[in-house]
Enzyme design. Sequence first.
Site, PDB file in Angstrom:
ATOM      1  N   THR A 107       0.699  -0.983   0.005  1.00 37.72           N
ATOM      2  CA  THR A 107       0.096   0.029  -0.050  1.00 37.72           C
ATOM      3  C   THR A 107       0.869   1.108   0.137  1.00 37.72           C
ATOM      4  O   THR A 107       1.521   1.445   1.029  1.00 37.72           O
ATOM      5  CB  THR A 107      -0.880   0.096   1.504  1.00 37.72           C
ATOM      6  N   LYS A 182      -7.652   1.664  -3.095  1.00 42.61           N
ATOM      7  CA  LYS A 182      -7.269   1.271  -1.631  1.00 42.61           C
ATOM      8  C   LYS A 182      -7.700   2.260  -0.786  1.00 42.61           C
ATOM      9  O   LYS A 182      -8.262   2.195   0.452  1.00 42.61           O
ATOM     10  CB  LYS A 182      -5.981   0.674  -1.654  1.00 42.61           C
TER      11      LYS A 182
HETATM   12  P1  NAD Z   1       5.751  -6.138   7.265  1.00 52.34           P
HETATM   13  O1  NAD Z   1       6.368  -4.885   8.098  1.00 52.34           O
HETATM   14  O2  NAD Z   1       5.250  -7.070   8.162  1.00 52.34           O
HETATM   15  O3  NAD Z   1       6.469  -6.582   6.111  1.00 52.34           O
HETATM   16  C1  NAD Z   1       7.257  -5.728   5.169  1.00 52.34           C
HETATM   17  C2  NAD Z   1       8.713  -6.576   5.040  1.00 52.34           C
HETATM   18  O4  NAD Z   1       9.356  -5.859   3.919  1.00 52.34           O
HETATM   19  C3  NAD Z   1       9.512  -6.668   6.177  1.00 52.34           C
HETATM   20  O5  NAD Z   1       9.661  -8.230   6.612  1.00 52.34           O
HETATM   21  C4  NAD Z   1      10.652  -6.009   5.948  1.00 52.34           C
HETATM   22  O6  NAD Z   1      12.002  -6.397   6.448  1.00 52.34           O
HETATM   23  C5  NAD Z   1      10.645  -6.148   4.402  1.00 52.34           C
HETATM   24  N1  NAD Z   1      11.458  -4.950   3.638  1.00 52.34           N
HETATM   25  C6  NAD Z   1      11.561  -3.890   3.581  1.00 52.34           C
HETATM   26  N2  NAD Z   1      12.567  -3.246   2.829  1.00 52.34           N
HETATM   27  C7  NAD Z   1      13.102  -4.484   2.062  1.00 52.34           C
HETATM   28  C8  NAD Z   1      13.878  -4.293   0.983  1.00 52.34           C
HETATM   29  N3  NAD Z   1      14.599  -3.588   0.568  1.00 52.34           N
HETATM   30  N4  NAD Z   1      14.360  -5.424   0.488  1.00 52.34           N
HETATM   31  C9  NAD Z   1      13.539  -6.885   1.032  1.00 52.34           C
HETATM   32  N5  NAD Z   1      12.872  -6.610   2.214  1.00 52.34           N
HETATM   33  C10 NAD Z   1      12.384  -5.605   2.407  1.00 52.34           C
HETATM   34  O7  NAD Z   1       4.468  -5.425   6.814  1.00 52.34           O
HETATM   35  P2  NAD Z   1       2.977  -6.299   6.288  1.00 52.34           P
HETATM   36  O8  NAD Z   1       2.082  -6.166   7.342  1.00 52.34           O
HETATM   37  O9  NAD Z   1       3.601  -7.435   5.604  1.00 52.34           O
HETATM   38  O10 NAD Z   1       2.452  -5.207   5.066  1.00 52.34           O
HETATM   39  C11 NAD Z   1       2.948  -5.102   4.037  1.00 52.34           C
HETATM   40  C12 NAD Z   1       2.302  -3.879   2.993  1.00 52.34           C
HETATM   41  O11 NAD Z   1       1.077  -4.490   3.047  1.00 52.34           O
HETATM   42  C13 NAD Z   1       2.352  -2.685   3.478  1.00 52.34           C
HETATM   43  O12 NAD Z   1       2.529  -1.549   2.589  1.00 52.34           O
HETATM   44  C14 NAD Z   1       0.885  -2.483   4.215  1.00 52.34           C
HETATM   45  O13 NAD Z   1       0.408  -1.300   4.460  1.00 52.34           O
HETATM   46  C15 NAD Z   1      -0.010  -3.529   3.472  1.00 52.34           C
HETATM   47  N6  NAD Z   1      -1.037  -4.030   4.096  1.00 52.34           N
HETATM   48  C16 NAD Z   1      -1.024  -4.700   5.262  1.00 52.34           C
HETATM   49  C17 NAD Z   1      -1.857  -5.402   5.806  1.00 52.34           C
HETATM   50  C18 NAD Z   1      -1.966  -5.933   7.229  1.00 52.34           C
HETATM   51  O14 NAD Z   1      -2.884  -6.367   7.859  1.00 52.34           O
HETATM   52  N7  NAD Z   1      -0.708  -6.300   7.696  1.00 52.34           N
HETATM   53  C19 NAD Z   1      -3.153  -5.191   5.081  1.00 52.34           C
HETATM   54  C20 NAD Z   1      -3.467  -4.822   3.884  1.00 52.34           C
HETATM   55  C21 NAD Z   1      -2.323  -3.946   3.376  1.00 52.34           C
END
Ligand code: NAD
Length: 309
Positions: A107, A182
């Site tokens: 997102t 979204k």
């Molecule tokens: P998260 O923090 O659990 O996962 C993100 C991952 O990206 C982390 O493990 C981090 O280490 C990794 N990362 C960051 N930079 C990186 C790079 N340069 N190379 C490799 N890995 C890298 O977050 P999430 O909850 O999985 O959310 C991810 C996305 O989904 C966000 O944009 C969030 O807004 C969206 N989202 C989340 C939810 C939810 O309920 N968690 C729901 C809808 C949308």
Amino acid sequence: MVNGSAETESPETRTVAFIGLGNMGGPMAANLVAAGHRVVGHDLSADALAAAVDSGVTPAASAVEAVPGADVVITMLPAGRHVLALYRDEGLLAAAAPGTLFVDCSTIDVADARAAHEAVAEAGHRGLDAPVSGGVLGAEAGTLTFMAGGGAEEFAAAEPLLAVMGKRAVHCGDAGAGQAAKICNNMILGVSMVAVSEAFVLGESLGLTPQALFDVASTASGQCWALTSNCPVPGPVPTSPANRDYRPGFAAALMAKDLGLAAGAARASGVDATLGLRAAELYEEFAAAGGADRDFSAIVRAIRARSER
Ligand code: NAD
């Protein structure tokens, strides 16, 4: 294929590079593996990468090293700056074979999504923004909803993979349209949760039981998802997070993030989104004051606390 439905096409096996294997990306990648696709993944977190390897993902030492040989590159990262840095500065686009499909499921800001599309096209690839709703449970169950922005061909090419990770994919329009859908949806949700919460606190102060207000509003014109599925007070909807001390669900920190993106987009485009901007401030304050990890419906507690002063 008709827009708005993600029926599985052929069971064609793809090689997918999956970057960002966190709370959402980890189970999404696992579902692709379970469906028979070859997934090469990377995450900066060793724990996240190890968990993905346990579910059958082949580890890559860096994001760039995951990409050669991939038909599709999926990113699931915290914010737009991470996506743009990987795409433009860290060589992800340069490492891919010409015409590779880049699907960003994070997102992110609409303007960042459009910049990502431009970078992808300039590098000779194909792009799709495809953020999701459905949370971690939806990612695990493969029941996410994808909102996609980009060309019809790109959407059709991504659809078989989206159908593995989700139950529905809606093609919303051109570059950035998925992100726009979204944040607009979540602006409705954030504002309506504040409205429902204020109504319950007002009802309490007028001597109305939460159940009485629920019984009326849930079948009257106040009906909405924030009330009938995620009711912010315990009792009327037994499955709502209010009944388990507001364990998420959808964490207030994520609602604050999404409302911040909506507020930024509203300001940038000169839209008078008075309630959306105010909801963004309320969630920002709530998350900063210790509510970040609570379900977003816990905002009712902050409203009640301010009302009792
Ligand atoms: P998260 O923090 O659990 O996962 C993100 C991952 O990206 C982390 O493990 C981090 O280490 C990794 N990362 C960051 N930079 C990186 C790079 N340069 N190379 C490799 N890995 C890298 O977050 P999430 O909850 O999985 O959310 C991810 C996305 O989904 C966000 O944009 C969030 O807004 C969206 N989202 C989340 C939810 C939810 O309920 N968690 C729901 C809808 C949308």
